[in-house]
Design a protein around this motif. Structure first.
Motif, PDB file in Angstrom:
ATOM      1  N   ARG A 131       0.836  -1.215   0.000  1.00 46.38           N
ATOM      2  CA  ARG A 131       0.000   0.000   0.000  1.00 46.38           C
ATOM      3  C   ARG A 131       0.866   1.258   0.000  1.00 46.38           C
ATOM      4  O   ARG A 131       0.569   2.229  -0.706  1.00 46.38           O
ATOM      5  CB  ARG A 131      -0.925   0.002   1.227  1.00 46.38           C
ATOM      6  N   ASN A 156      -2.011  -7.715  -5.560  1.00 45.42           N
ATOM      7  CA  ASN A 156      -1.312  -8.139  -6.788  1.00 45.42           C
ATOM      8  C   ASN A 156      -1.510  -9.616  -7.159  1.00 45.42           C
ATOM      9  O   ASN A 156      -0.864 -10.120  -8.075  1.00 45.42           O
ATOM     10  CB  ASN A 156       0.191  -7.842  -6.667  1.00 45.42           C
ATOM     11  N   GLU A 186     -11.345  -2.481 -11.730  1.00 44.66           N
ATOM     12  CA  GLU A 186     -11.167  -1.550 -10.626  1.00 44.66           C
ATOM     13  C   GLU A 186     -11.499  -2.185  -9.280  1.00 44.66           C
ATOM     14  O   GLU A 186     -11.326  -1.561  -8.235  1.00 44.66           O
ATOM     15  CB  GLU A 186     -12.061  -0.320 -10.829  1.00 44.66           C
ATOM     16  N   ALA A 232       2.250   1.839  -3.452  1.00 44.58           N
ATOM     17  CA  ALA A 232       1.228   2.386  -4.350  1.00 44.58           C
ATOM     18  C   ALA A 232       1.018   3.876  -4.088  1.00 44.58           C
ATOM     19  O   ALA A 232       0.890   4.676  -5.024  1.00 44.58           O
ATOM     20  CB  ALA A 232      -0.080   1.622  -4.170  1.00 44.58           C
ATOM     21  N   LYS A 233       1.015   4.234  -2.805  1.00 41.06           N
ATOM     22  CA  LYS A 233       0.834   5.641  -2.440  1.00 41.06           C
ATOM     23  C   LYS A 233       2.000   6.477  -2.946  1.00 41.06           C
ATOM     24  O   LYS A 233       1.818   7.581  -3.479  1.00 41.06           O
ATOM     25  CB  LYS A 233       0.720   5.741  -0.912  1.00 41.06           C
ATOM     26  N   GLU A 265       3.885   5.804  -5.466  1.00 47.68           N
ATOM     27  CA  GLU A 265       3.815   5.863  -6.932  1.00 47.68           C
ATOM     28  C   GLU A 265       2.536   6.545  -7.418  1.00 47.68           C
ATOM     29  O   GLU A 265       2.251   6.562  -8.626  1.00 47.68           O
ATOM     30  CB  GLU A 265       3.927   4.443  -7.505  1.00 47.68           C
ATOM     31  N   LYS A 266       1.737   7.050  -6.472  1.00 42.50           N
ATOM     32  CA  LYS A 266       0.510   7.807  -6.775  1.00 42.50           C
ATOM     33  C   LYS A 266      -0.460   7.018  -7.647  1.00 42.50           C
ATOM     34  O   LYS A 266      -0.953   7.490  -8.666  1.00 42.50           O
ATOM     35  CB  LYS A 266       0.854   9.149  -7.424  1.00 42.50           C
ATOM     36  N   ARG A 267      -0.690   5.766  -7.228  1.00 43.67           N
ATOM     37  CA  ARG A 267      -1.670   4.919  -7.923  1.00 43.67           C
ATOM     38  C   ARG A 267      -2.550   4.238  -6.885  1.00 43.67           C
ATOM     39  O   ARG A 267      -2.196   4.119  -5.722  1.00 43.67           O
ATOM     40  CB  ARG A 267      -0.966   3.865  -8.786  1.00 43.67           C
ATOM     41  N   ALA A 268      -3.731   3.845  -7.340  1.00 44.03           N
ATOM     42  CA  ALA A 268      -4.651   3.161  -6.435  1.00 44.03           C
ATOM     43  C   ALA A 268      -4.095   1.779  -6.091  1.00 44.03           C
ATOM     44  O   ALA A 268      -3.593   1.068  -6.972  1.00 44.03           O
ATOM     45  CB  ALA A 268      -6.023   3.033  -7.085  1.00 44.03           C
ATOM     46  N   TYR A 269      -4.185   1.416  -4.826  1.00 43.15           N
ATOM     47  CA  TYR A 269      -3.677   0.112  -4.410  1.00 43.15           C
ATOM     48  C   TYR A 269      -4.650  -0.990  -4.802  1.00 43.15           C
ATOM     49  O   TYR A 269      -5.857  -0.876  -4.631  1.00 43.15           O
ATOM     50  CB  TYR A 269      -3.460   0.062  -2.901  1.00 43.15           C
ATOM     51  N   GLN A 270      -4.108  -2.059  -5.353  1.00 48.70           N
ATOM     52  CA  GLN A 270      -4.866  -3.292  -5.569  1.00 48.70           C
ATOM     53  C   GLN A 270      -3.976  -4.476  -5.228  1.00 48.70           C
ATOM     54  O   GLN A 270      -2.773  -4.453  -5.520  1.00 48.70           O
ATOM     55  CB  GLN A 270      -5.348  -3.417  -7.021  1.00 48.70           C
TER      56      GLN A 270
END
Length: 232
Positions: free
Chosen positions: A128, A141, A190, A131-132, A134-139
């Motif tokens: 998480r 993997n 999503e 992801a934060k 890298e400024k992307r929504a966490y999902q």
């Protein structure tokens, strides 16, 4: 005016989690569900969603019963209390329905829509944080999907901590027809492979609520709009 969404007799449910006092939002939901059922000569069901073992309490459950009675809201089906409740679709406490949930979980395993995931909370938090950063929504993997059957069995035999995740099917959009806000769409890509069974062996809300609503014959779900995203 009530809108009939089903050929079956209308059935609504109020399903609180006994982790504290009944708050105004919960009371509002209880009243709307009760009123809709009464307006349509339907069934009003009370279910106690007590799968949060750390926070649920008998005291809070008793408080719900007392508060609903104070609001002059009786329930047709559910836990028995001062003339309300009973019914053939119990138990009405989710903590007493584990055998039922495990039966349906096995169906998901058999059909390939459920899998064990063994990541620790620390590993997930690291993902998480990345992801934060890298400024992307966490999902999630899906790393545990790559484990061999032998490795999975080894982990299970060792008693390694695990959860069960739902494998979101590939495809396009999911469409929800909401009677208030209209048609709501979301891409499957999503939606995370969300947890359906926790490490303590209890189901999460997202799993238990679907099993119970179906088995208890619920036809109409009325709740706050902040829960709309949970529908997906």
């Amino acid at each position: 005016e009530g809108v009939c969404l089903s050929d079956k007799r209308i059935c609504t449910r109020f399903a609180p989690s006994p982790t504290g006092h009944l708050h105004v939002g919960g009371a509002r939901t209880a009243i709307f569900c009760w009123a809709f059922a009464r307006a349509n000569e339907g069934n009003y069901l009370l279910r106690i969603e007590d799968t949060d073992q750390k926070r649920s309490s008998d005291q809070a459950t008793s408080g719900f019963f007392e508060d609903l009675k104070w609001l002059n809201i009786g329930w047709d089906e559910g836990p028995e209390y001062e003339g309300s409740g009973g019914g053939e679709n119990g138990p009405y406490y989710q903590s007493q329905r584990l055998d039922i949930y495990n039966e349906y979980l096995q169906k998901l395993f058999d059909s390939g829509f459920a899998y064990y995931a063994f990541e620790t909370p620390e590993e997930l938090n690291a993902q998480r944080d990345l992801a934060k950063k890298e400024k992307r929504a966490y999902q999630y993997n899906r790393a545990s999907l790559d484990l061999s059957k032998e490795t999975i069995q080894k982990y299970l035999d060792e008693g390694k901590s695990k959860v069960v995740r739902f494998k979101v099917p590939d495809g396009g959009q999911i469409v929800v027809n909401d009677e208030v806000v209209g048609e709501v769409k979301k891409e499957r890509s999503e939606i995370d492979d969300f947890v359906i069974f926790k490490a303590d062996g209890y189901p999460t809300y997202h799993f238990a609520v679907v099993v119970d609503d179906e088995l208890m014959g619920v036809t109409n779900i009325i709740r706050g709009q902040e829960h709309l995203n949970n529908t997906f």
